[in-house]
Design a protein around this motif. Structure first.
Motif, short mmCIF file in Angstrom:
data_model
loop_
_atom_site.label_atom_id
_atom_site.label_comp_id
_atom_site.label_asym_id
_atom_site.label_seq_id
_atom_site.Cartn_x
_atom_site.Cartn_y
_atom_site.Cartn_z
N LEU A 194 86.25 -42.45 -29.57
CA LEU A 194 87.46 -42.14 -28.82
C LEU A 194 87.28 -42.41 -27.34
O LEU A 194 88.16 -42.94 -26.66
CB LEU A 194 87.85 -40.67 -29.03
N GLY A 195 86.10 -42.03 -26.82
CA GLY A 195 85.81 -42.30 -25.41
C GLY A 195 85.78 -43.79 -25.12
O GLY A 195 86.28 -44.25 -24.08
N LEU A 196 85.22 -44.58 -26.05
CA LEU A 196 85.18 -46.03 -25.87
C LEU A 196 86.58 -46.62 -25.89
O LEU A 196 86.92 -47.48 -25.07
CB LEU A 196 84.32 -46.66 -26.97
N ALA A 197 87.40 -46.17 -26.83
CA ALA A 197 88.78 -46.67 -26.89
C ALA A 197 89.54 -46.33 -25.62
O ALA A 197 90.33 -47.15 -25.12
CB ALA A 197 89.49 -46.07 -28.11
N TYR A 198 89.30 -45.13 -25.07
CA TYR A 198 89.96 -44.76 -23.82
C TYR A 198 89.50 -45.64 -22.66
O TYR A 198 90.30 -46.07 -21.82
CB TYR A 198 89.67 -43.28 -23.50
N ALA A 199 88.19 -45.93 -22.61
CA ALA A 199 87.66 -46.76 -21.53
C ALA A 199 88.20 -48.18 -21.59
O ALA A 199 88.33 -48.86 -20.57
CB ALA A 199 86.13 -46.77 -21.59
N LEU A 200 88.51 -48.65 -22.80
CA LEU A 200 89.00 -50.01 -22.98
C LEU A 200 90.52 -50.13 -22.90
O LEU A 200 91.06 -51.23 -23.05
CB LEU A 200 88.53 -50.57 -24.34
N ARG A 201 91.20 -49.04 -22.63
CA ARG A 201 92.66 -49.06 -22.61
C ARG A 201 93.16 -50.05 -21.56
O ARG A 201 92.50 -50.27 -20.54
CB ARG A 201 93.20 -47.67 -22.31
N PRO A 202 94.32 -50.65 -21.78
CA PRO A 202 94.89 -51.54 -20.76
C PRO A 202 95.21 -50.77 -19.49
O PRO A 202 95.61 -49.61 -19.53
CB PRO A 202 96.17 -52.06 -21.42
N ARG A 203 95.00 -51.42 -18.35
CA ARG A 203 95.35 -50.83 -17.06
C ARG A 203 96.72 -51.32 -16.63
O ARG A 203 96.98 -52.51 -16.66
CB ARG A 203 94.32 -51.21 -16.01
N PHE A 204 97.58 -50.39 -16.23
CA PHE A 204 98.93 -50.75 -15.84
C PHE A 204 99.10 -50.88 -14.34
O PHE A 204 100.17 -51.23 -13.86
CB PHE A 204 99.92 -49.72 -16.38
N GLY A 205 98.06 -50.60 -13.58
CA GLY A 205 98.14 -50.72 -12.13
C GLY A 205 98.80 -49.51 -11.50
O GLY A 205 99.46 -48.72 -12.16
N ARG A 206 98.60 -49.38 -10.21
CA ARG A 206 99.22 -48.29 -9.45
C ARG A 206 99.47 -48.76 -8.03
O ARG A 206 98.97 -49.80 -7.61
CB ARG A 206 98.32 -47.05 -9.44
N LEU A 207 100.26 -48.01 -7.30
CA LEU A 207 100.54 -48.38 -5.92
C LEU A 207 99.26 -48.38 -5.11
O LEU A 207 98.44 -47.46 -5.22
CB LEU A 207 101.55 -47.40 -5.30
N ASP A 208 99.10 -49.40 -4.28
CA ASP A 208 97.93 -49.49 -3.40
C ASP A 208 97.95 -48.33 -2.42
O ASP A 208 98.99 -48.00 -1.83
CB ASP A 208 97.96 -50.83 -2.66
N ALA A 209 96.79 -47.72 -2.22
CA ALA A 209 96.71 -46.58 -1.31
C ALA A 209 97.02 -46.98 0.13
O ALA A 209 97.44 -46.14 0.94
CB ALA A 209 95.31 -45.96 -1.38
N ASP A 210 96.81 -48.26 0.48
CA ASP A 210 97.06 -48.72 1.85
C ASP A 210 98.52 -49.13 2.07
O ASP A 210 98.88 -49.52 3.19
CB ASP A 210 96.16 -49.90 2.19
N LEU A 211 99.34 -49.08 1.03
CA LEU A 211 100.72 -49.52 1.16
C LEU A 211 101.56 -48.46 1.88
O LEU A 211 101.63 -47.31 1.43
CB LEU A 211 101.31 -49.80 -0.23
N ALA A 212 102.17 -48.83 2.99
CA ALA A 212 103.10 -47.94 3.69
C ALA A 212 104.49 -48.20 3.13
O ALA A 212 105.11 -49.22 3.43
CB ALA A 212 103.06 -48.21 5.19
N VAL A 213 104.97 -47.29 2.29
CA VAL A 213 106.24 -47.47 1.60
C VAL A 213 107.40 -47.25 2.56
O VAL A 213 107.43 -46.27 3.32
CB VAL A 213 106.33 -46.51 0.40
N LEU A 214 108.37 -48.16 2.54
CA LEU A 214 109.56 -48.08 3.36
C LEU A 214 110.74 -47.59 2.52
O LEU A 214 110.70 -47.65 1.29
CB LEU A 214 109.89 -49.44 3.97
#
Length: 424
Positions: A127-147
């Motif tokens: 289960l841990g291996l399957a979780y580690a291999l899960r697809p990554r969907f991305g997230r907002l960049d921490a350096d992005l200043a949202v307008l």
């Protein structure tokens, strides 16, 4: 400063004098003899073995040239099934199926046996291996200043106009950062559309090239770029994650001979498995990026439809001047100046380098070719645009409106100016 060198020899194909920029291996500017040469002194190694790097470069050069020849005479917005796209999609489905099978087996082992039992431990590990291999969907960049639209109404209105001009949906998040770059993508499970404008680049461009930049980036929402689709994510992430998981780490520093032999055997098996997984990962990524490069050509075409062909070709040339932009922005920022002076300094730098620009475009075909390049070489992008039907601007950005947009971003510009000054 990059100097142009002539008189370094004669082309054996057309007898013209060969040329070079800096210390680059000479080539013929007329017939492009030797432009495909592997210039080891100017390329960073990708695999660490010179013969492998040379072979993969030559393979990439042939594939890149063949793709250009295939696309230059046909509609770029033809999203019909391509071999690369089909192969990548099938690989993603198989990888997702494998991860699901690991998770199902883990659940079955946990539920089938009572604790304590080695099968339960194995089930948890699966289960841990399957979780580690899960697809990554991305997230907002921490350096992005949202307008927000309230904060920058002129900018949001321009983004909407360009999106409408090319038939793209508007982004749901618009932000800025301090890179000499811009990007558009989709993040999170909700697949939110994100547009990021690097202010050193945005502030350095003239008005219509800004429109072209928006047209290119927003074009990624409609150009069929496989990097933006959920189905391709497993193919470009899962095997790389698996290779990282099994990469050997030396943890035994003492103990008996049996422990040392066991550790050495485990290390050898892990090393081989990690290399196999990483090799498969590289194959999938290189195949997927063939279709990504087609999508970049289409994004350039959409930029031309929005801003006009002159602005779109100028934007591609601006990417060749990235070092000059960085130097000009740093120099003017340290002097306390903002985007008006950035733009004037960059314009002067580009004008001074105009005579060398045709050679710089040619050299980019050699230096930007790679199996793992997400973009075609700038020189080929420029040629592709020149070979397409000419476009007049669908969206015009006046200097007055550009000034209002820059005024909306004054706080962000000042923060980036300080960061650039301190980093210099």
């Amino acid at each position: 400063m990059i100097d142009t060198t002539t008189g370094t020899g004669s082309c054996p194909r057309c007898a013209a004098t060969t040329v070079s920029l800096g210390n680059a291996t000479p080539w013929c500017a007329g017939c492009e003899w030797n432009l495909d040469a592997y210039d080891r002194g100017r390329r960073a190694g990708e695999f660490g073995w010179a013969w492998v790097d040379r072979w993969t470069y030559r393979l990439a050069y042939r594939m890149t040239a063949r793709q250009f020849d295939r696309l230059v005479g046909r509609p770029l917005d033809d999203h019909g099934p391509a071999a690369a796209r089909v192969f990548t999609a099938i690989a993603s489905v198989l990888l997702l199926g494998g991860a699901a099978a690991l998770a199902a087996t883990g659940v079955r082992l946990i539920l089938a046996f009572s604790f304590p039992n080695p099968s339960v431990v194995l089930g948890v590990a699966l289960l841990g291996l399957a979780y580690a291999l899960r697809p990554r969907f991305g997230r907002l960049d921490a350096d992005l200043a949202v307008l927000t639209p309230d904060r920058a109404p002129e900018l949001f209105a321009l983004v909407d106009e360009v999106a409408a001009a090319i038939g793209a949906p508007p982004p749901q998040v618009v932000g800025v950062d301090g890179d000499i770059n811009a990007y558009a993508g989709v993040v999170e499970l909700r697949r939110r559309r994100v547009l990021c404008l690097g202010l050193p680049l945005w502030g350095s461009l003239p008005a219509q090239e800004r429109v072209a930049l928006l047209g290119h980036e927003l074009g990624h929402f409609v150009n069929g770029d496989p990097r933006r689709t959920l189905l391709v994510q497993p193919a470009v992430t899962m095997l790389g994650s698996a290779a990282d998981l099994v990469r050997p780490v030396r943890s035994v520093s003492g103990g008996g001979i049996a422990e040392l032999l066991g550790a050495a055997l485990a290390h050898a098996v892990q090393w081989m498995l990690a290399r196999l997984l990483f090799g498969a990962h590289l194959v999938l990524v290189s195949v997927a990026l063939r279709d990504s490069q087609r999508a970049e050509y289409l994004a350039d075409e959409l930029a031309a439809r929005a801003a006009g062909s002159t602005a779109a070709t100028g934007l591609v040339d601006a990417f060749l001047a990235e070092e000059s932009i960085a130097l000009a922005v740093r120099r003017e920022s340290q002097a306390g100046h903002g985007p008006d002076r950035w733009r004037a300094a960059v314009a002067g730098s580009r004008a001074a380098a105009a005579a060398r620009l045709p050679l710089r475009r040619q050299l980019s075909v050699r230096e930007e070719t790679s199996l793992f390049a997400t973009h075609p070489p700038a020189g080929l992008r420029r040629r592709m645009l020149a070979a397409r039907p000419w476009h007049d601007p669908a969206v015009r950005l006046t200097d007055e409106r550009m000034a209002r947009i820059d005024a909306e971003l004054a706080r962000e510009y000042e923060r980036i100016r300080r960061d650039v000054s301190w980093s210099g």
